[in-house]
Design an enzyme around this catalytic site. Structure first.
Site, PDB file in Angstrom:
ATOM      1  N   SER A 133       0.801  -1.224   0.000  1.00 35.85           N
ATOM      2  CA  SER A 133       0.000   0.000   0.000  1.00 35.85           C
ATOM      3  C   SER A 133       0.833   1.273   0.000  1.00 35.85           C
ATOM      4  CB  SER A 133      -0.966   0.003   1.187  1.00 35.85           C
ATOM      5  OG  SER A 133      -0.247   0.160   2.379  1.00 35.85           O
ATOM      6  N   LYS A 178      -5.828   3.365   9.687  1.00 30.40           N
ATOM      7  CA  LYS A 178      -4.963   4.353   9.039  1.00 30.40           C
ATOM      8  C   LYS A 178      -5.489   5.763   9.234  1.00 30.40           C
ATOM      9  CE  LYS A 178      -2.934   1.344   5.547  1.00 30.40           C
ATOM     10  NZ  LYS A 178      -2.934   0.929   4.144  1.00 30.40           N
TER      11      LYS A 178
END
Ligand code: ADP
Length: 768
Positions: A676, A719
């Site tokens: 990611s 996140k």
């Protein structure tokens, strides 16, 4: 025969023995009738007396019907009076006689008798027979005679054939000797001797065989018993009796009190026996003792009664935990199934999430609400199957496995058993602990869990297992299949704030013996603790800091006699030292070649800066900062994309063959991996190559393809929370992750602008 020549003598009835001529006869005389005869014989007949034999030795009264017709004539040689009144008498036996008639029965027997002459031919046959008898005596005297040495002595004195026959017959083992008295033919007597000798030999053979058979049939345990007795005897003889009997007795009582299953109990007693016979100087002794203690202390039947009250469970969970609404609901559902079916559900609860978010304390609350005992065993770092299953006792220092060790501590067979960090087990050449764990957790198998140390199956079926994990990917698939996963995620600042005031602070105040009147932490101070002193997903560090403040406050009260401490943002540093994290400030300027990415680690969400720099070189790409393979490949892909789209990106002036590119991800000691970071790497490359700055307060996450599409990522909630924590104002996420926006807490959305993007071009366009 005329009256004058009639032979008359007192007679003594003999029981059980047969006197024979030519052999001295010794008996003890006790019956009155016999003592009278003895005395009369001495007084009136010069010690001469008749010895007659009773047919049935067990009859005390003397009657003619019970006496054999043939007896012996004897002379009293020695008479000793015993203290009991009996006489010990030695007779010299001279002749065979035949009783004609008893003339009196009282006060003693008197009989009229005649001597019986033996037929003694002295022919060759007789000679052959006597030789045969002597030969037998030489070879096998022991088998058919009671005292062969005595016979040997008598033979050496020189005997006639008849005397030889009588002596041999007298010392024969066989009980039936009257026939030797009755028989008048000496040859026949010799024949009988040969027959009896053969018979005795046969008997001995049979006896030996029986002995052998008996010996064989003494089974192992008896043999062991004999050996143990022997050993005991030896030890006692050596003066160091192996064990204090009291200790053994005490253990015996403990075994009985432990109420083990039959088989185990038998084993325990057997071991106890072994223990009692092992010298306590020997290592073996300690090993057996630990084993016995283990058997005694392991719970076998003891259970706690469950409170089957869902409301109470709900209440307990609410009392101990702030928020976690969904988690609590699922726990209650899970327990509802248990209560309905009356047994543990076939799946195992697994609390998954970063450290400090309440996994352990939830499990504890479940135990508390159900009224069960609670035990915890960490599986982190277990790489050896024997840590689960224990070592065989043949090993020196063998121990039971972690499972049974914890069961011993539990004290009941139905505790709530928390298996912590099940994702941290590793397998290596020493066997696969995960396979053993499968057996532990499988309700089909765990009623017979085998531990190498215990050696016997143990029933784990009533245990309520709960596992915890930081990251689900690391749990082996078969184990994961057994589990009902409940994910706990990072707390937002607001949640932490609430947990702090509702739970942590009251708990720590209590632990330190403080009251609200003595210590107050203002809201602003609490936020400052959360933002400036912690940077964690859970609340462990926060808890520790609050505890530290409490400690200092106690000191204030005791030493400085302060009445009340109020913690404010201004005096916080006095208690906790300098602020550690400045995330919210200093994030405003823009930098070239540095871009913030969002990561999802087992410790929760986090931000990570990626730095890119270039310098003259030969077209190399250097990657540092402990990057994993996937991340390195992302970097390659990003670079390829940048090269392929140099023109659109406004960097077509760059000659890649004359520069080296260095990508570094700081906090070099922490391993980093995952796809990611793709967008972040690419953005940083473009920034560095085109000399365009990127604002420090934006973050991004997403995997990129060579064509520049941005693929979705996991852990959006984590996140986004981390982004706020670090002070970011805006984050770019893959468009496909838009559907996960519900997971993101409202307060995060308020503080953070979340921008979905479809491809990298869109993202770059947005930034530059
Ligand atoms: P984990 O097992 O997930 O690492 P713990 O259960 O050990 O975390 O939690 C650490 C501390 O935080 C404990 O004191 C626990 O009571 C507290 N805690 C965590 N989450 C909450 C919550 N939601 N409400 C109240 N206290 C919490």
């Amino acid at each position: 025969m005329d009256e004058q020549n009639k032979l008359i003598l007192p007679a003594i009835a003999i029981r059980g023995l047969v006197p024979l001529p030519n052999v001295d006869f010794r008996i003890e005389v006790g019956r009155d009738i016999s003592i009278n005869a003895l005395e009369e014989a001495e007084k009136m007949y010069g010690g001469n007396v008749l010895l007659v034999i009773q047919k049935d030795p067990n009859v005390m009264d003397v009657t003619p019907e019970n006496l054999y017709p043939i007896g012996t004539l004897a002379k009293i040689q020695l008479k000793l009076k015993m203290p009991s009144g009996n006489y010990k008498v030695k007779f010299k036996v001279t002749d065979r006689i035949k009783i004609n008639e008893y003339t009196s029965f009282s006060p003693y027997l008197v009989a009229e008798y005649q001597k019986v002459q033996s037929i003694n031919l002295g022919d060759e046959e007789e000679l052959a027979l006597v030789r045969r008898v002597l030969d037998l005596f030489q070879k096998e005297g022991k088998t058919f005679l009671v005292a062969p040495e005595e016979v040997s002595r008598l033979l050496q004195s020189g005997l006639t054939t008849e005397q030889t026959a009588d002596v041999m017959a007298a010392y024969l083992k066989s009980a039936d000797k009257y026939k030797y008295l009755e028989e008048i033919s000496v040859s026949r007597r010799l024949e009988m001797l040969i027959e009896d000798a053969a018979k005795e030999k046969k008997i001995i053979e049979i006896e030996n065989k029986i002995n052998e058979d008996v010996k064989k049939s003494i089974d192992e345990s008896q043999k062991e018993y004999y050996l143990r007795e022997k050993m005991k005897a030896i030890q006692t003889e050596l003066g160091d009796k192996a064990r204090q009997d009291e200790e053994v007795e005490e253990l015996r009582k403990q075994i009985a009190a432990a109420k083990m299953p039959k088989r185990i109990e038998e084993k325990a007693y057997k071991e106890l026996e072994r223990y009692a016979n092992t010298n306590n100087q020997m290592a073996e002794s300690g090993i057996i003792r630990s084993y016995l203690d283990f058997l005694i202390n392991l719970p076998w039947y003891k259970v706690t009664e469950d409170t089957n009250d869902l409301k109470a469970v709900e209440k307990a969970l609410d009392k101990n935990h702030y928020g976690l609404k969904k988690v609590k609901e699922r726990i209650v559902e899970y327990l509802a199934v248990k209560m309905m079916t009356g047994k543990n559900p076939s799946t195992i609860l697994c609390f998954a999430g970063p450290p400090g978010v309440g996994k352990t304390s939830l499990a504890k609350s479940i135990a508390e609400a159900l009224g069960r005992n609670f035990i915890k065993q960490s599986l982190g770092g277990v790489r050896d199957e024997s840590e689960i299953r224990g070592h065989r006792r043949t090993y020196v220092g063998a121990l039971p496995g972690r499972i049974l060790k914890a069961m011993k501590d539990a004290g009941t067979i139905n505790p709530v058993f928390l298996l912590d960090e099940i994702d941290k087990m590793a397998s290596d050449y020493r066997g696969d602990p995960a396979a053993a764990m499968l057996e532990v957790l499988d309700p089909e198998q765990n009623s017979n869990f085998s531990d190498n140390y215990l050696e016997e199956p143990y029933d784990l079926s009533q245990v309520m297992f709960i596992t915890t994990a930081n990251s689900l990917e690391d749990i082996p698939a078969p184990l994961r299949d057994r589990m009902e996963i409940i994910e706990l995620s990072s707390y937002t600042e607001y949640e932490k704030f609430n947990i702090a005031f509702k739970h942590l602070l009251p708990k720590e105040l209590k632990n330190h013996g403080l009251t609200n009147e003595q210590l107050e932490i203002t809201d602003a101070a609490m936020y400052k603790i959360i933002q400036g002193y912690t940077r964690e997903a859970g609340v462990r560090e926060l808890d520790r800091l609050i505890s530290a403040i409490c400690r200092k406050t106690v000191k204030d009260i005791l030493i400085d006699h302060k009445e009340k401490t109020v913690i404010t943002p201004e005096n916080l540093a006095d208690y906790l030292g300098k602020v550690r994290y400045f995330n919210n400030e200093g994030r405003n300027e823009s930098q070239i070649g540095i871009v913030t990415g969002l990561a999802y680690t087992q410790f929760g969400g986090d931000t990570l800066d990626i730095e890119v720099t270039t310098y003259p070189g030969k077209g190399g790409l250097i990657l540092t900062g402990k990057l994993g393979d996937v991340m390195k490949e992302s970097a390659q892909a990003g670079l390829s994309y940048v090269k392929a789209h140099a023109k659109e990106l406004g960097i077509d002036g760059v000659d890649f063959s004359t520069i080296d590119i260095h990508i570094h991800v700081p906090e070099g000691a922490v391993p980093k991996d995952g796809p990611s970071a793709g967008v972040t790497l690419t953005t940083a490359l473009v920034s560095a190559l085109s000399n365009r700055p990127v604002p420090a307060n934006i973050g991004m996450t997403g995997e990129i393809t060579l064509r520049g599409s941005v693929l979705p990522i996991g852990g959006l909630r984590e996140k986004s929370i981390a982004a706020v924590r670090t002070g970011l104002k805006k984050i770019y996420i893959p468009e496909e992750n838009e559907r996960d926006l519900d997971e993101v807490p409202e307060e995060v959305k308020e503080k953070l602008q979340i921008v979905p993007v479809k491809n990298i071009a869109e993202l770059l366009h947005n930034i530059f």
